[in-house]
Design an enzyme around this catalytic site. Sequence first.
Site, mmCIF file in Angstrom:
data_model
loop_
_atom_site.group_PDB
_atom_site.id
_atom_site.type_symbol
_atom_site.label_atom_id
_atom_site.label_comp_id
_atom_site.label_asym_id
_atom_site.label_seq_id
_atom_site.Cartn_x
_atom_site.Cartn_y
_atom_site.Cartn_z
ATOM 1 N N ARG A 94 0.875 -1.176 0.000
ATOM 2 C CA ARG A 94 0.000 0.000 0.000
ATOM 3 C C ARG A 94 0.911 1.224 0.000
ATOM 4 O O ARG A 94 1.699 1.429 0.927
ATOM 5 C CB ARG A 94 -0.918 -0.015 1.215
ATOM 6 C CG ARG A 94 -1.903 1.157 1.287
ATOM 7 C CD ARG A 94 -2.903 0.925 2.408
ATOM 8 N NE ARG A 94 -3.878 1.992 2.552
ATOM 9 C CZ ARG A 94 -3.823 2.943 3.486
ATOM 10 N NH1 ARG A 94 -2.805 2.961 4.357
ATOM 11 N NH2 ARG A 94 -4.753 3.869 3.553
ATOM 12 N N ASN A 145 -7.045 8.145 2.421
ATOM 13 C CA ASN A 145 -6.716 7.596 3.731
ATOM 14 C C ASN A 145 -7.560 8.235 4.819
ATOM 15 O O ASN A 145 -7.733 9.452 4.864
ATOM 16 C CB ASN A 145 -5.234 7.847 4.030
ATOM 17 C CG ASN A 145 -4.805 7.225 5.341
ATOM 18 O OD1 ASN A 145 -4.742 6.014 5.468
ATOM 19 N ND2 ASN A 145 -4.511 8.053 6.341
ATOM 20 N N GLU A 146 -8.130 7.421 5.699
ATOM 21 C CA GLU A 146 -8.857 7.859 6.889
ATOM 22 C C GLU A 146 -9.579 9.181 6.647
ATOM 23 O O GLU A 146 -9.266 10.195 7.280
ATOM 24 C CB GLU A 146 -7.886 7.987 8.056
ATOM 25 C CG GLU A 146 -7.151 6.700 8.332
ATOM 26 C CD GLU A 146 -6.090 6.823 9.416
ATOM 27 O OE1 GLU A 146 -5.939 7.925 9.979
ATOM 28 O OE2 GLU A 146 -5.420 5.824 9.697
ATOM 29 N N HIS A 168 -8.777 0.210 9.798
ATOM 30 C CA HIS A 168 -7.451 0.358 10.402
ATOM 31 C C HIS A 168 -7.568 -0.017 11.874
ATOM 32 O O HIS A 168 -8.416 0.515 12.589
ATOM 33 C CB HIS A 168 -6.940 1.782 10.233
ATOM 34 C CG HIS A 168 -6.698 2.156 8.802
ATOM 35 N ND1 HIS A 168 -6.184 3.366 8.420
ATOM 36 C CD2 HIS A 168 -6.896 1.460 7.648
ATOM 37 C CE1 HIS A 168 -6.074 3.410 7.090
ATOM 38 N NE2 HIS A 168 -6.510 2.258 6.614
ATOM 39 N N TYR A 198 -5.962 -0.156 15.456
ATOM 40 C CA TYR A 198 -4.972 0.247 16.453
ATOM 41 C C TYR A 198 -5.597 0.076 17.837
ATOM 42 O O TYR A 198 -6.137 -0.985 18.138
ATOM 43 C CB TYR A 198 -4.498 1.671 16.171
ATOM 44 C CG TYR A 198 -3.672 1.787 14.899
ATOM 45 C CD1 TYR A 198 -2.316 1.470 14.891
ATOM 46 C CD2 TYR A 198 -4.256 2.183 13.707
ATOM 47 C CE1 TYR A 198 -1.554 1.559 13.734
ATOM 48 C CE2 TYR A 198 -3.510 2.273 12.540
ATOM 49 C CZ TYR A 198 -2.157 1.958 12.559
ATOM 50 O OH TYR A 198 -1.417 2.049 11.410
ATOM 51 N N GLU A 254 -4.473 -1.117 7.744
ATOM 52 C CA GLU A 254 -3.350 -0.701 8.596
ATOM 53 C C GLU A 254 -3.521 -1.341 9.963
ATOM 54 O O GLU A 254 -4.642 -1.480 10.454
ATOM 55 C CB GLU A 254 -3.318 0.822 8.803
ATOM 56 C CG GLU A 254 -2.805 1.655 7.675
ATOM 57 C CD GLU A 254 -2.618 3.116 8.098
ATOM 58 O OE1 GLU A 254 -2.323 3.380 9.294
ATOM 59 O OE2 GLU A 254 -2.783 3.999 7.244
ATOM 60 N N TRP A 297 1.287 -1.394 9.035
ATOM 61 C CA TRP A 297 1.906 -0.069 9.002
ATOM 62 C C TRP A 297 3.171 -0.131 9.845
ATOM 63 O O TRP A 297 3.119 -0.466 11.009
ATOM 64 C CB TRP A 297 0.956 0.991 9.564
ATOM 65 C CG TRP A 297 1.533 2.364 9.387
ATOM 66 C CD1 TRP A 297 2.449 2.983 10.188
ATOM 67 C CD2 TRP A 297 1.263 3.272 8.314
ATOM 68 N NE1 TRP A 297 2.766 4.226 9.690
ATOM 69 C CE2 TRP A 297 2.052 4.423 8.535
ATOM 70 C CE3 TRP A 297 0.450 3.223 7.193
ATOM 71 C CZ2 TRP A 297 2.031 5.523 7.679
ATOM 72 C CZ3 TRP A 297 0.428 4.310 6.343
ATOM 73 C CH2 TRP A 297 1.214 5.446 6.596
#
Length: 384
Positions: free
Chosen positions: A87, A164-165, A231, A233, A260, A289
């Site tokens: 990516r 992105n985001e 994503h 996290y 990610e 990531w």
Amino acid sequence: MRKPRRALFSTAGAAFAAVLGLVVSLAGPTTGTAEAAPTGIRVSGGRVVEADGSDFVMRGVNHAHAWYPDRTGSLADIAAEGANTVRVVLSSGDRWTRTSAAEVSSVIGRCKAAKVICVLEVHDTTGYGEDGAATSLDRAADYWIGVRSALEGQEDYVVVNIGNEPFGNTGYSAWTGATKAAIGKLRGAGIDHALMVDAPNWGQDWSGTMRNNAASVLASDPDRNTIFSIHMYGVYDTAAEVRDYLHAFTDNGLPIVVGEFGDRHSDGNPDEDAIMATARTLGVGYIGWSWSGNGSGVEYLDMVNGFDANSLTGWGNRILNGSDGIAATSRTARVYGGGGGTGGGTAPNGYPYCVDGGSSDPDGDGWGWENNRSCVVRGSAADR
């Protein structure tokens, strides 16, 4: 409103400030809906497949090309570690130096030379609505149309990750409409690639916006060729949270990848073991990531030190060489002559998973035949 404990800024951006975004829906697509013609990577039956219909399960690494355009050797280095996908961070020019059409062509050429699928993303949208420097998905769509010449004919090799985001923790309810509009704009401009859309809430979708609206977003795409990206996290710090989110898509026939994730973060401690194990079990793609170059306190997200492929960090060794990692589960795309598929594994009933998915199951009962033995198609009625 910020959700207590779950709201966060992901900081993998200019100084690498990104923890990603977009929004997905629980209900699956309506039956009888047409799917994209087999012109390249596409969505079929809620899964990502190649032009020949074989499963393609992403096992990849993020690379921050926009901030390190001189690190062109990183694509080959990542491929050498076994990744089948990279990516690549690009810029529309709204926040960082614009990645030109010629540069996009060069990146695609390097991906093809390294035999990896390119997921190209515009990073300038990160945290829109909360970060005043971020730009809109509409502007990102304009960028893709502006570099269309570099994308033409590359549908077998390239996925377009629109932005992105694209929303932070403010105004994220606009995600659904903005995402549908961007998809429509790109299709209207003749961009036929598989599209990837990130979740809002800095990519983590703690609000469930992407999850709850994914089916309608997919239905809005005339090609039915949109992949959803979460994503993971600090919001995903337990195995139950990881499993529940991914199952909300796979159980409803919606294509999902983890675009990610890391092994730790400033907003909490993501359960990377659960992310990777669940992705393997469900045959879902993941992209960690990131290769190198993180700053502003998140240097721990580097997989290698100083872009040196011979100097793995603990995180790099975990995702590349650990259990359910890239080396163990990645398969080169068939378009490059690889075996494609999901990387094997064993179904709950004790039979091996079919590496080539539905292509070895002509009667559609969930049972295939590979290597002179029965195998189970992931997600089928036989996968119990």
